[in-house]
Motif scaffolding. Structure first.
Motif, PDB file in Angstrom:
ATOM      1  N   GLU A  93       0.947  -1.217  -0.298  1.00 18.67           N
ATOM      2  CA  GLU A  93       0.055   0.079   0.339  1.00 18.67           C
ATOM      3  C   GLU A  93       0.948   1.068   0.482  1.00 18.67           C
ATOM      4  O   GLU A  93       0.537   2.281  -0.732  1.00 18.67           O
ATOM      5  CB  GLU A  93      -1.057   0.016   1.604  1.00 18.67           C
ATOM      6  N   TYR A  94       2.093   1.511   0.875  1.00 20.51           N
ATOM      7  CA  TYR A  94       3.000   2.731   0.807  1.00 20.51           C
ATOM      8  C   TYR A  94       4.508   1.439   1.310  1.00 20.51           C
ATOM      9  O   TYR A  94       4.354   0.958   1.969  1.00 20.51           O
ATOM     10  CB  TYR A  94       2.136   3.656   2.425  1.00 20.51           C
ATOM     11  N   ARG A  95       5.170   2.411   0.702  1.00 25.23           N
ATOM     12  CA  ARG A  95       6.389   2.231   1.685  1.00 25.23           C
ATOM     13  C   ARG A  95       6.174   2.962   3.035  1.00 25.23           C
ATOM     14  O   ARG A  95       6.445   4.087   3.373  1.00 25.23           O
ATOM     15  CB  ARG A  95       7.329   3.091   0.954  1.00 25.23           C
ATOM     16  N   TYR A 137       2.993  11.915   2.766  1.00 29.85           N
ATOM     17  CA  TYR A 137       3.441  10.961   1.804  1.00 29.85           C
ATOM     18  C   TYR A 137       3.943  12.137   1.008  1.00 29.85           C
ATOM     19  O   TYR A 137       3.669  13.730   0.612  1.00 29.85           O
ATOM     20  CB  TYR A 137       1.805  11.328   1.586  1.00 29.85           C
ATOM     21  N   GLY A 138       4.557  11.073   0.647  1.00 27.97           N
ATOM     22  CA  GLY A 138       5.016  11.684  -0.632  1.00 27.97           C
ATOM     23  C   GLY A 138       5.376  10.599  -2.124  1.00 27.97           C
ATOM     24  O   GLY A 138       5.198   9.165  -2.092  1.00 27.97           O
ATOM     25  N   THR A 139       5.912  10.643  -2.910  1.00 28.73           N
ATOM     26  CA  THR A 139       6.405  10.100  -4.270  1.00 28.73           C
ATOM     27  C   THR A 139       7.364  10.192  -4.644  1.00 28.73           C
ATOM     28  O   THR A 139       7.920  11.331  -4.921  1.00 28.73           O
ATOM     29  CB  THR A 139       4.932  11.333  -5.718  1.00 28.73           C
ATOM     30  N   ILE A 168      -3.114  11.228  -5.470  1.00 30.58           N
ATOM     31  CA  ILE A 168      -2.539  11.476  -4.178  1.00 30.58           C
ATOM     32  C   ILE A 168      -3.146  12.352  -3.841  1.00 30.58           C
ATOM     33  O   ILE A 168      -4.698  13.623  -4.089  1.00 30.58           O
ATOM     34  CB  ILE A 168      -0.896  12.235  -4.440  1.00 30.58           C
ATOM     35  N   ASP A 169      -3.129  13.418  -2.438  1.00 29.06           N
ATOM     36  CA  ASP A 169      -4.082  15.055  -2.194  1.00 29.06           C
ATOM     37  C   ASP A 169      -4.345  16.030  -3.580  1.00 29.06           C
ATOM     38  O   ASP A 169      -2.848  16.128  -3.872  1.00 29.06           O
ATOM     39  CB  ASP A 169      -3.820  15.036  -0.775  1.00 29.06           C
ATOM     40  N   VAL A 170      -5.163  16.779  -2.646  1.00 26.58           N
ATOM     41  CA  VAL A 170      -4.417  17.965  -3.829  1.00 26.58           C
ATOM     42  C   VAL A 170      -3.493  19.022  -4.453  1.00 26.58           C
ATOM     43  O   VAL A 170      -2.736  19.289  -5.173  1.00 26.58           O
ATOM     44  CB  VAL A 170      -5.439  19.740  -3.799  1.00 26.58           C
TER      45      VAL A 170
HETATM   46  P1  5GP Z   1      -4.929   7.147   3.499  1.00 27.87           P
HETATM   47  O1  5GP Z   1      -3.641   7.591   4.712  1.00 27.87           O
HETATM   48  O2  5GP Z   1      -6.217   7.231   4.029  1.00 27.87           O
HETATM   49  O3  5GP Z   1      -4.039   6.208   2.810  1.00 27.87           O
HETATM   50  O4  5GP Z   1      -4.084   8.759   2.071  1.00 27.87           O
HETATM   51  C1  5GP Z   1      -4.838  10.005   3.254  1.00 27.87           C
HETATM   52  C2  5GP Z   1      -4.202  10.913   2.058  1.00 27.87           C
HETATM   53  O5  5GP Z   1      -2.999  10.913   1.339  1.00 27.87           O
HETATM   54  C3  5GP Z   1      -5.192  10.917   0.955  1.00 27.87           C
HETATM   55  O6  5GP Z   1      -5.876  11.583   0.511  1.00 27.87           O
HETATM   56  C4  5GP Z   1      -4.173  10.262  -0.414  1.00 27.87           C
HETATM   57  O7  5GP Z   1      -4.447  10.601  -1.330  1.00 27.87           O
HETATM   58  C5  5GP Z   1      -2.768  10.994   0.396  1.00 27.87           C
HETATM   59  N1  5GP Z   1      -1.557  10.333  -0.324  1.00 27.87           N
HETATM   60  C6  5GP Z   1      -1.301   8.802  -0.353  1.00 27.87           C
HETATM   61  N2  5GP Z   1      -0.025   9.327  -1.084  1.00 27.87           N
HETATM   62  C7  5GP Z   1      -0.307  10.464  -1.151  1.00 27.87           C
HETATM   63  C8  5GP Z   1       1.635  11.104  -2.320  1.00 27.87           C
HETATM   64  O8  5GP Z   1       2.357  10.297  -2.615  1.00 27.87           O
HETATM   65  N3  5GP Z   1       1.506  12.387  -1.869  1.00 27.87           N
HETATM   66  C9  5GP Z   1       0.447  13.297  -1.264  1.00 27.87           C
HETATM   67  N4  5GP Z   1       0.638  14.367  -1.528  1.00 27.87           N
HETATM   68  N5  5GP Z   1      -0.894  12.468  -1.223  1.00 27.87           N
HETATM   69  C10 5GP Z   1      -0.842  11.262  -0.413  1.00 27.87           C
END
Ligand code: 5GP
Length: 184
Positions: free
Chosen positions: A53-55, A82-84, A103-105
Protein backbone atom coordinates in the motif's frame (compact mmCIF):
# COMPACT_ATOMS: atom_id res chain seq x y z
CA UNK A 1 15.25 5.86 -32.46
CA UNK A 2 12.48 7.72 -30.68
CA UNK A 3 11.42 6.60 -27.25
CA UNK A 4 7.73 6.92 -26.47
CA UNK A 5 7.31 8.15 -22.91
CA UNK A 6 4.29 7.07 -20.89
CA UNK A 7 1.74 9.50 -19.53
CA UNK A 8 1.31 10.51 -15.92
CA UNK A 9 -2.21 10.50 -14.42
CA UNK A 10 -2.96 11.99 -11.02
CA UNK A 11 -6.15 11.08 -9.18
CA UNK A 12 -7.38 13.16 -6.23
CA UNK A 13 -10.58 13.81 -4.38
CA UNK A 14 -12.01 13.97 -0.88
CA UNK A 15 -11.94 11.11 1.56
CA UNK A 16 -14.98 8.84 1.07
CA UNK A 17 -15.53 9.73 -2.57
CA UNK A 18 -14.54 6.29 -3.91
CA UNK A 19 -11.06 7.08 -5.29
CA UNK A 20 -9.66 3.76 -4.09
CA UNK A 21 -12.28 1.72 -5.96
CA UNK A 22 -11.80 3.76 -9.14
CA UNK A 23 -8.05 3.34 -8.90
CA UNK A 24 -8.27 -0.46 -8.45
CA UNK A 25 -10.68 -0.74 -11.34
CA UNK A 26 -8.34 1.20 -13.65
CA UNK A 27 -5.25 -0.75 -12.58
CA UNK A 28 -6.97 -4.12 -13.00
CA UNK A 29 -8.32 -3.22 -16.43
CA UNK A 30 -5.29 -1.52 -17.98
CA UNK A 31 -2.13 -3.70 -17.82
CA UNK A 32 0.24 -0.96 -19.01
CA UNK A 33 -0.89 1.37 -16.21
CA UNK A 34 1.45 1.26 -13.21
CA UNK A 35 0.70 2.49 -9.71
CA UNK A 36 3.38 4.46 -7.95
CA UNK A 37 3.61 3.38 -4.30
CA UNK A 38 3.97 6.44 -2.08
CA UNK A 39 6.13 6.87 1.00
CA UNK A 40 4.42 7.81 4.24
CA UNK A 41 5.31 8.44 7.86
CA UNK A 42 1.95 7.12 9.08
CA UNK A 43 1.83 3.75 10.79
CA UNK A 44 0.50 0.80 8.78
CA UNK A 45 -3.15 -0.06 9.42
CA UNK A 46 -4.21 -3.66 10.06
CA UNK A 47 -3.71 -5.66 6.89
CA UNK A 48 -1.33 -3.16 5.25
CA UNK A 49 2.12 -4.37 4.17
CA UNK A 50 5.26 -2.32 3.69
CA UNK A 51 5.93 -1.92 -0.03
CA UNK A 52 2.36 -2.80 -1.05
CA UNK A 53 0.00 0.00 0.00
CA UNK A 54 2.85 2.34 0.98
CA UNK A 55 6.49 2.37 1.87
CA UNK A 56 6.24 3.06 5.58
CA UNK A 57 9.24 5.14 6.63
CA UNK A 58 10.30 7.17 9.68
CA UNK A 59 10.03 10.96 9.86
CA UNK A 60 13.84 11.12 9.91
CA UNK A 61 14.13 9.15 6.68
CA UNK A 62 11.35 11.22 5.10
CA UNK A 63 13.17 14.47 5.97
CA UNK A 64 16.44 13.08 4.64
CA UNK A 65 14.74 12.15 1.36
CA UNK A 66 13.26 15.68 1.13
CA UNK A 67 16.67 17.25 1.62
CA UNK A 68 18.16 15.00 -1.05
CA UNK A 69 15.46 16.15 -3.48
CA UNK A 70 14.13 12.63 -4.01
CA UNK A 71 10.44 13.55 -4.07
CA UNK A 72 8.49 14.60 -7.13
CA UNK A 73 5.97 15.97 -4.63
CA UNK A 74 5.19 15.61 -0.96
CA UNK A 75 2.61 16.97 1.46
CA UNK A 76 1.53 16.96 5.07
CA UNK A 77 -1.91 15.32 5.05
CA UNK A 78 -3.94 14.94 8.24
CA UNK A 79 -1.12 14.21 10.74
CA UNK A 80 1.55 12.68 8.52
CA UNK A 81 3.83 13.16 5.53
CA UNK A 82 3.14 11.50 2.19
CA UNK A 83 5.30 11.69 -0.91
CA UNK A 84 5.98 10.30 -4.38
CA UNK A 85 9.53 9.33 -5.30
CA UNK A 86 10.65 10.99 -8.52
CA UNK A 87 12.73 7.99 -9.61
CA UNK A 88 9.76 5.58 -9.39
CA UNK A 89 7.66 7.71 -11.71
CA UNK A 90 10.41 8.58 -14.19
CA UNK A 91 11.59 4.93 -14.50
CA UNK A 92 8.11 3.74 -15.48
CA UNK A 93 7.47 6.66 -17.86
CA UNK A 94 10.80 5.96 -19.56
CA UNK A 95 9.79 2.33 -20.07
CA UNK A 96 6.76 3.68 -21.95
CA UNK A 97 4.31 2.74 -19.19
CA UNK A 98 1.58 5.09 -18.01
CA UNK A 99 1.69 5.88 -14.30
CA UNK A 100 -1.15 6.55 -11.87
CA UNK A 101 -0.73 8.50 -8.65
CA UNK A 102 -3.45 8.74 -6.04
CA UNK A 103 -2.45 11.75 -3.99
CA UNK A 104 -3.95 14.77 -2.26
CA UNK A 105 -4.68 18.12 -3.90
CA UNK A 106 -1.55 19.90 -2.62
CA UNK A 107 0.62 17.14 -4.11
CA UNK A 108 -1.29 17.07 -7.40
CA UNK A 109 -0.73 20.79 -7.96
CA UNK A 110 3.00 20.38 -7.27
CA UNK A 111 3.14 17.61 -9.90
CA UNK A 112 1.38 19.82 -12.47
CA UNK A 113 3.91 22.58 -11.86
CA UNK A 114 6.87 20.25 -12.38
CA UNK A 115 5.34 18.10 -15.12
CA UNK A 116 2.77 20.19 -17.01
CA UNK A 117 1.86 17.24 -19.25
CA UNK A 118 0.50 15.32 -16.25
CA UNK A 119 -3.25 14.74 -16.48
CA UNK A 120 -5.03 15.77 -13.28
CA UNK A 121 -8.32 14.00 -12.51
CA UNK A 122 -10.53 15.05 -9.62
CA UNK A 123 -13.18 12.69 -8.25
CA UNK A 124 -16.08 14.67 -6.79
CA UNK A 125 -19.12 13.49 -4.82
CA UNK A 126 -22.59 14.19 -6.30
CA UNK A 127 -23.11 16.59 -3.36
CA UNK A 128 -21.59 17.45 0.00
CA UNK A 129 -24.65 15.88 1.71
CA UNK A 130 -24.03 12.62 -0.13
CA UNK A 131 -20.33 12.65 0.88
CA UNK A 132 -21.34 13.12 4.51
CA UNK A 133 -23.75 10.19 4.19
CA UNK A 134 -21.01 7.98 2.73
CA UNK A 135 -18.45 8.93 5.38
CA UNK A 136 -20.94 8.30 8.16
CA UNK A 137 -22.03 5.00 6.56
CA UNK A 138 -18.46 3.63 6.48
CA UNK A 139 -18.54 3.43 10.27
CA UNK A 140 -14.75 3.69 10.32
CA UNK A 141 -14.48 7.27 11.52
CA UNK A 142 -15.47 9.06 14.72
CA UNK A 143 -17.83 12.01 14.35
CA UNK A 144 -14.88 14.33 15.01
CA UNK A 145 -12.86 12.72 12.27
CA UNK A 146 -15.86 12.91 9.92
CA UNK A 147 -16.16 16.64 10.45
CA UNK A 148 -12.38 17.11 9.89
CA UNK A 149 -12.66 15.11 6.66
CA UNK A 150 -15.72 17.07 5.54
CA UNK A 151 -13.97 20.36 6.19
CA UNK A 152 -10.98 19.16 4.19
CA UNK A 153 -13.35 18.00 1.46
CA UNK A 154 -14.84 21.48 1.14
CA UNK A 155 -11.35 22.98 0.80
CA UNK A 156 -10.37 20.37 -1.80
CA UNK A 157 -13.58 20.90 -3.78
CA UNK A 158 -12.70 24.58 -4.14
CA UNK A 159 -9.57 23.54 -6.06
CA UNK A 160 -11.23 21.15 -8.49
CA UNK A 161 -11.24 23.75 -11.29
CA UNK A 162 -7.45 23.47 -11.44
CA UNK A 163 -7.85 19.86 -12.63
CA UNK A 164 -8.02 18.75 -16.26
CA UNK A 165 -11.02 16.47 -15.60
CA UNK A 166 -13.68 16.20 -12.91
CA UNK A 167 -15.47 12.86 -12.54
CA UNK A 168 -18.64 13.02 -10.45
CA UNK A 169 -18.92 9.66 -8.72
CA UNK A 170 -22.67 9.26 -8.70
CA UNK A 171 -22.84 5.85 -10.32
CA UNK A 172 -19.69 3.76 -9.79
CA UNK A 173 -19.80 1.90 -13.13
CA UNK A 174 -20.13 5.13 -15.12
CA UNK A 175 -17.37 6.77 -13.09
CA UNK A 176 -15.04 3.78 -13.77
CA UNK A 177 -15.85 4.00 -17.48
CA UNK A 178 -15.14 7.73 -17.53
CA UNK A 179 -11.75 7.20 -15.89
CA UNK A 180 -10.91 4.40 -18.34
CA UNK A 181 -11.73 6.65 -21.30
CA UNK A 182 -9.51 9.43 -19.97
CA UNK A 183 -6.57 7.06 -19.52
CA UNK A 184 -6.90 5.09 -22.79
P1 5GP B 1 -4.46 7.35 3.84
O1 5GP B 1 -3.62 7.62 5.04
O2 5GP B 1 -5.93 7.29 4.17
O3 5GP B 1 -3.98 6.14 3.07
O4 5GP B 1 -4.28 8.58 2.84
C1 5GP B 1 -4.56 9.86 3.25
C2 5GP B 1 -4.42 10.84 2.09
O5 5GP B 1 -3.07 10.94 1.63
C3 5GP B 1 -5.25 10.50 0.86
O6 5GP B 1 -5.94 11.69 0.45
C4 5GP B 1 -4.21 10.15 -0.19
O7 5GP B 1 -4.64 10.49 -1.50
C5 5GP B 1 -3.05 11.03 0.23
N1 5GP B 1 -1.78 10.52 -0.29
C6 5GP B 1 -1.38 9.23 -0.39
N2 5GP B 1 -0.16 9.14 -0.92
C7 5GP B 1 0.24 10.42 -1.18
C8 5GP B 1 1.43 11.00 -1.76
O8 5GP B 1 2.38 10.33 -2.16
N3 5GP B 1 1.46 12.34 -1.85
C9 5GP B 1 0.43 13.15 -1.43
N4 5GP B 1 0.56 14.46 -1.60
N5 5GP B 1 -0.70 12.65 -0.90
C10 5GP B 1 -0.80 11.30 -0.78
Amino acid sequence: MTIKLGKLFVLSGPSGVGKGTLRENALNGIPTLKYSISCTTRKPRDGETDGVEYRFISREKFKEDISQGLFLEYAHVHEDFYGTLKADVVNELEKGNDVLLEIDVQGALQVKEKMPDAVLIFVAPPSVEELERRLTGRNTESSESISVRLNNALKELELKDKYDYVIVNDDLDSACEELRKIIL
